[in-house]
Write a protein that holds these residues in place. Structure first.
Motif, PDB file in Angstrom:
ATOM      1  N   TYR A  11       0.832  -1.216   0.000  1.00  0.00           N
ATOM      2  CA  TYR A  11       0.000   0.000   0.000  1.00  0.00           C
ATOM      3  C   TYR A  11       0.864   1.264   0.000  1.00  0.00           C
ATOM      4  CZ  TYR A  11      -3.162   3.619   1.677  1.00  0.00           C
ATOM      5  OH  TYR A  11      -3.851   4.800   1.809  1.00  0.00           O
ATOM      6  N   THR A  12       1.773   1.359   0.964  1.00  0.00           N
ATOM      7  CA  THR A  12       2.620   2.555   1.067  1.00  0.00           C
ATOM      8  C   THR A  12       3.636   2.596  -0.078  1.00  0.00           C
ATOM      9  OG1 THR A  12       2.401   2.383   3.463  1.00  0.00           O
ATOM     10  CG2 THR A  12       4.115   3.850   2.648  1.00  0.00           C
ATOM     11  N   ARG A  33       7.046 -10.121  -4.937  1.00  0.00           N
ATOM     12  CA  ARG A  33       5.901 -10.706  -5.657  1.00  0.00           C
ATOM     13  C   ARG A  33       5.954 -10.338  -7.130  1.00  0.00           C
ATOM     14  NH1 ARG A  33       1.391 -12.645  -2.645  1.00  0.00           N
ATOM     15  NH2 ARG A  33       1.713 -12.145  -0.457  1.00  0.00           N
ATOM     16  N   ASP A 128       5.829   8.872  10.746  1.00  0.00           N
ATOM     17  CA  ASP A 128       6.735   8.627  11.869  1.00  0.00           C
ATOM     18  C   ASP A 128       8.109   8.392  11.255  1.00  0.00           C
ATOM     19  OD1 ASP A 128       7.627   8.248  14.391  1.00  0.00           O
ATOM     20  OD2 ASP A 128       7.007   6.173  14.566  1.00  0.00           O
ATOM     21  N   SER A 160      -3.251   1.562   7.640  1.00  0.00           N
ATOM     22  CA  SER A 160      -3.195   0.596   6.536  1.00  0.00           C
ATOM     23  C   SER A 160      -3.082  -0.807   7.141  1.00  0.00           C
ATOM     24  CB  SER A 160      -1.986   0.869   5.648  1.00  0.00           C
ATOM     25  OG  SER A 160      -0.797   0.511   6.326  1.00  0.00           O
ATOM     26  N   THR A 166       2.066  -4.561  11.582  1.00  0.00           N
ATOM     27  CA  THR A 166       3.266  -4.206  12.346  1.00  0.00           C
ATOM     28  C   THR A 166       2.897  -3.972  13.819  1.00  0.00           C
ATOM     29  OG1 THR A 166       4.186  -3.224  10.353  1.00  0.00           O
ATOM     30  CG2 THR A 166       5.247  -2.617  12.412  1.00  0.00           C
TER      31      THR A 166
HETATM   32  N1  LIG Z   1       6.442   5.342   9.773  1.00  0.00           N
HETATM   33  C1  LIG Z   1       5.382   5.681   9.091  1.00  0.00           C
HETATM   34  O1  LIG Z   1       4.913   6.783   9.186  1.00  0.00           O
HETATM   35  C2  LIG Z   1       4.770   4.681   8.145  1.00  0.00           C
HETATM   36  C3  LIG Z   1       3.886   5.107   7.155  1.00  0.00           C
HETATM   37  C4  LIG Z   1       3.368   4.144   6.302  1.00  0.00           C
HETATM   38  C5  LIG Z   1       3.706   2.799   6.454  1.00  0.00           C
HETATM   39  N2  LIG Z   1       4.562   2.458   7.436  1.00  0.00           N
HETATM   40  C6  LIG Z   1       4.975   1.066   7.623  1.00  0.00           C
HETATM   41  O2  LIG Z   1       5.296   0.532   6.355  1.00  0.00           O
HETATM   42  C7  LIG Z   1       5.054  -0.853   6.347  1.00  0.00           C
HETATM   43  C8  LIG Z   1       4.252  -1.204   5.130  1.00  0.00           C
HETATM   44  O3  LIG Z   1       2.938  -0.737   5.286  1.00  0.00           O
HETATM   45  P1  LIG Z   1       1.878  -0.989   4.123  1.00  0.00           P
HETATM   46  O4  LIG Z   1       0.608  -0.451   4.577  1.00  0.00           O
HETATM   47  O5  LIG Z   1       2.439  -0.530   2.833  1.00  0.00           O
HETATM   48  O6  LIG Z   1       1.823  -2.615   4.129  1.00  0.00           O
HETATM   49  P2  LIG Z   1       1.442  -3.614   2.971  1.00  0.00           P
HETATM   50  O7  LIG Z   1       0.425  -3.040   2.058  1.00  0.00           O
HETATM   51  O8  LIG Z   1       1.137  -4.908   3.670  1.00  0.00           O
HETATM   52  O9  LIG Z   1       2.797  -3.783   2.140  1.00  0.00           O
HETATM   53  C9  LIG Z   1       3.932  -4.353   2.690  1.00  0.00           C
HETATM   54  C10 LIG Z   1       4.858  -4.734   1.547  1.00  0.00           C
HETATM   55  O10 LIG Z   1       6.070  -5.202   2.092  1.00  0.00           O
HETATM   56  C11 LIG Z   1       6.352  -6.498   1.593  1.00  0.00           C
HETATM   57  N3  LIG Z   1       7.039  -7.299   2.593  1.00  0.00           N
HETATM   58  C12 LIG Z   1       6.694  -7.497   3.873  1.00  0.00           C
HETATM   59  N4  LIG Z   1       7.554  -8.306   4.482  1.00  0.00           N
HETATM   60  C13 LIG Z   1       8.489  -8.622   3.560  1.00  0.00           C
HETATM   61  C14 LIG Z   1       9.655  -9.447   3.588  1.00  0.00           C
HETATM   62  N5  LIG Z   1      10.023 -10.089   4.683  1.00  0.00           N
HETATM   63  N6  LIG Z   1      10.380  -9.541   2.457  1.00  0.00           N
HETATM   64  C15 LIG Z   1      10.029  -8.896   1.335  1.00  0.00           C
HETATM   65  N7  LIG Z   1       8.916  -8.120   1.240  1.00  0.00           N
HETATM   66  C16 LIG Z   1       8.160  -7.993   2.344  1.00  0.00           C
HETATM   67  C17 LIG Z   1       5.005  -7.081   1.273  1.00  0.00           C
HETATM   68  O11 LIG Z   1       5.153  -8.136   0.372  1.00  0.00           O
HETATM   69  P3  LIG Z   1       4.167  -9.413   0.481  1.00  0.00           P
HETATM   70  O12 LIG Z   1       2.844  -8.949  -0.024  1.00  0.00           O
HETATM   71  O13 LIG Z   1       4.832 -10.425  -0.365  1.00  0.00           O
HETATM   72  O14 LIG Z   1       4.123  -9.801   1.941  1.00  0.00           O
HETATM   73  C18 LIG Z   1       4.309  -5.855   0.690  1.00  0.00           C
HETATM   74  O15 LIG Z   1       4.672  -5.646  -0.657  1.00  0.00           O
HETATM   75  C19 LIG Z   1       4.396  -1.181   7.674  1.00  0.00           C
HETATM   76  O16 LIG Z   1       5.378  -1.694   8.561  1.00  0.00           O
HETATM   77  C20 LIG Z   1       3.906   0.161   8.176  1.00  0.00           C
HETATM   78  O17 LIG Z   1       3.833   0.234   9.564  1.00  0.00           O
HETATM   79  C21 LIG Z   1       5.097   3.355   8.283  1.00  0.00           C
END
Ligand SMILES: NC(=O)c1ccc[n+]([C@@H]2O[C@H](COP(=O)([O-])OP(=O)(O)OC[C@H]3O[C@@H](n4cnc5c(N)ncnc54)[C@H](OP(=O)(O)O)[C@@H]3O)[C@@H](O)[C@H]2O)c1
Length: 357
Positions: A11-12, A33, A128, A160, A166
């Motif tokens: 998503y992000t 993927r 963050d 998300s 997480t």
């Molecule tokens: N700090 C902030 O402000 C902030 C803002 C936005 C997001 N985030 C963080 O960003 C992360 C992603 O959020 P999201 O909403 O984008 O999640 P999401 O839609 O679930 O996307 C996560 C992506 O990471 C991949 N991934 C996860 N684990 C992996 C691994 N071990 N090896 C390779 N690829 C991996 C997933 O692939 P698969 O589909 O194959 O699992 C997917 O493409 C979260 O931890 C979230 O907390 C932080």
């Protein structure tokens, strides 16, 4: 010069990749993927690379010719280290959007290696910790003698799926604060305070947010706590995790909670991102009793994340880098966040010891 966005089909990652393409950056989208990464690459008309993080040789091949990596694949406890190791070998700069204290801590440990390789490690380029890190630096600038810092935020809109995943992984691990410079464990939600974001008082509860780590690196203020304003039922739930800690950490419970997430939407819609906003508040005080409070309003969290993460990568691509572990405010300045549309900062007058007494 090449920017590789890893986890680009999440998503992000997709929001970030779209923004990077919009900015005309030399972009490669990557992830594990194949179908999703290929589709995204074609849609954005940019190069795609498919590799997992399991084998260093695969990561090295995926990183060929890359100058800056922006990791959007979380939970980052599993993805940051293999990518950082590959960045050290390839002498590429590493950025991500983590908010996980354990990740900041682990990358801080690699500061010497990064300096020796001449690369920047800049985790936390999203909601963050960019606005809160800049707010912490600003409060420190207003009161350089500060010894105590409290930060609070109210995130408008929903999480998300990846952020919820997480959070589930972190559930039951208790709270963290900085005390006398050391990361210190405390019970989950150990304190509730009243915060005025500028719209009347709200109750905010302590959480182990990334700034507990980063604000200390940025400011050197030795006592730091971070709070989130949430409804009473969420505060009660958070405190309950003290009792449920071992249950929440158990594998079957983790799997059940994550399975339930899969049914929900990937994240806020474009309309929700456009309409939402986030509020931040920070207070610093020094031993004489002097207190400064500043507040900030920003766009919705994911909206701000796509802007700040890509702007950080763009600066790194342009050579605006400092070798070693960095925080956003250290890398790009205390006022970095003010450069984004919809961000405003307000200072309340300093209250001196005699007035606060
Ligand atoms: N700090 C902030 O402000 C902030 C803002 C936005 C997001 N985030 C963080 O960003 C992360 C992603 O959020 P999201 O909403 O984008 O999640 P999401 O839609 O679930 O996307 C996560 C992506 O990471 C991949 N991934 C996860 N684990 C992996 C691994 N071990 N090896 C390779 N690829 C991996 C997933 O692939 P698969 O589909 O194959 O699992 C997917 O493409 C979260 O931890 C979230 O907390 C932080």
């Amino acid at each position: 010069m090449t920017l590789l966005v890893y986890g680009a089909s999440g998503y992000t990652g997709t929001l970030v990749a779209e923004r990077a393409a919009e900015r005309g950056l030399p972009l490669v989208v990557a992830g594990r993927r194949a179908d999703e990464v290929v589709t995204l690459g074609r849609r954005l008309n940019v190069e795609h690379r498919v590799f997992s993080l399991d084998a260093p040789a695969d990561v090295d091949r995926g990183m060929a010719g890359v100058t800056v990596v922006l990791n959007c694949a979380g939970p980052f406890v599993r993805t940051a280290q293999p990518l950082v190791s590959a960045c050290l070998r390839a002498r590429a700069h590493y950025l991500d959007v983590t908010g996980e204290i354990a990740v900041f801590e682990a990358l801080f440990e690699r500061d010497d290696e990064a300096r020796a390789a001449g690369i920047m490690l800049l985790p936390g380029t999203g909601f963050d910790v960019v606005p809160s890190d800049c707010l912490a630096a600003h409060l420190h600038r207003r009161l350089p003698t500060a010894t105590h810092l409290s930060l609070a935020f109210r995130a408008g809109g929903r999480m998300s799926r990846g952020t919820a995943r997480t959070s589930i992984e972190g559930a039951g691990q208790g709270g963290r604060i900085r005390r006398d410079g050391a990361l210190t464990r405390v019970p989950a939600g150990h304190r509730t305070i009243e915060v005025d974001f500028g719209r009347g008082p709200r109750k905010a509860i302590a959480i182990p947010w990334g700034d507990v780590f980063t604000a200390y690196v940025t400011t050197g203020i030795p006592n730091i706590e971070v709070y989130i304003a949430v409804p009473a039922r969420v505060r009660v739930g958070l405190r309950l995790t003290r009792l449920l800690g071992p249950v929440l950490r158990a594998g079957p419970v983790q799997r059940l909670l994550k399975a339930r997430l899969q049914a929900g939407p990937a994240g806020p819609t474009a309309e929700e991102r456009r309409q939402g906003n986030s509020l931040l508040w920070g207070r610093a005080r020094d031993p004489s009793g002097a207190v400064v409070v500043s507040r900030m309003e920003t766009p919705e969290g994911y909206e701000l994340t796509r802007l700040t993460a890509v702007a950080s990568a763009e600066r790194a691509l342009a050579g605006e880098v400092r070798a070693g572990f960095q925080t956003p405010a250290r890398a790009f300045g205390t006022d970095f966040v003010l450069g984004f549309p919809g961000v405003q900062r307000e200072d309340l007058p300093l209250v001196s010891a005699s007035k606060s007494a």
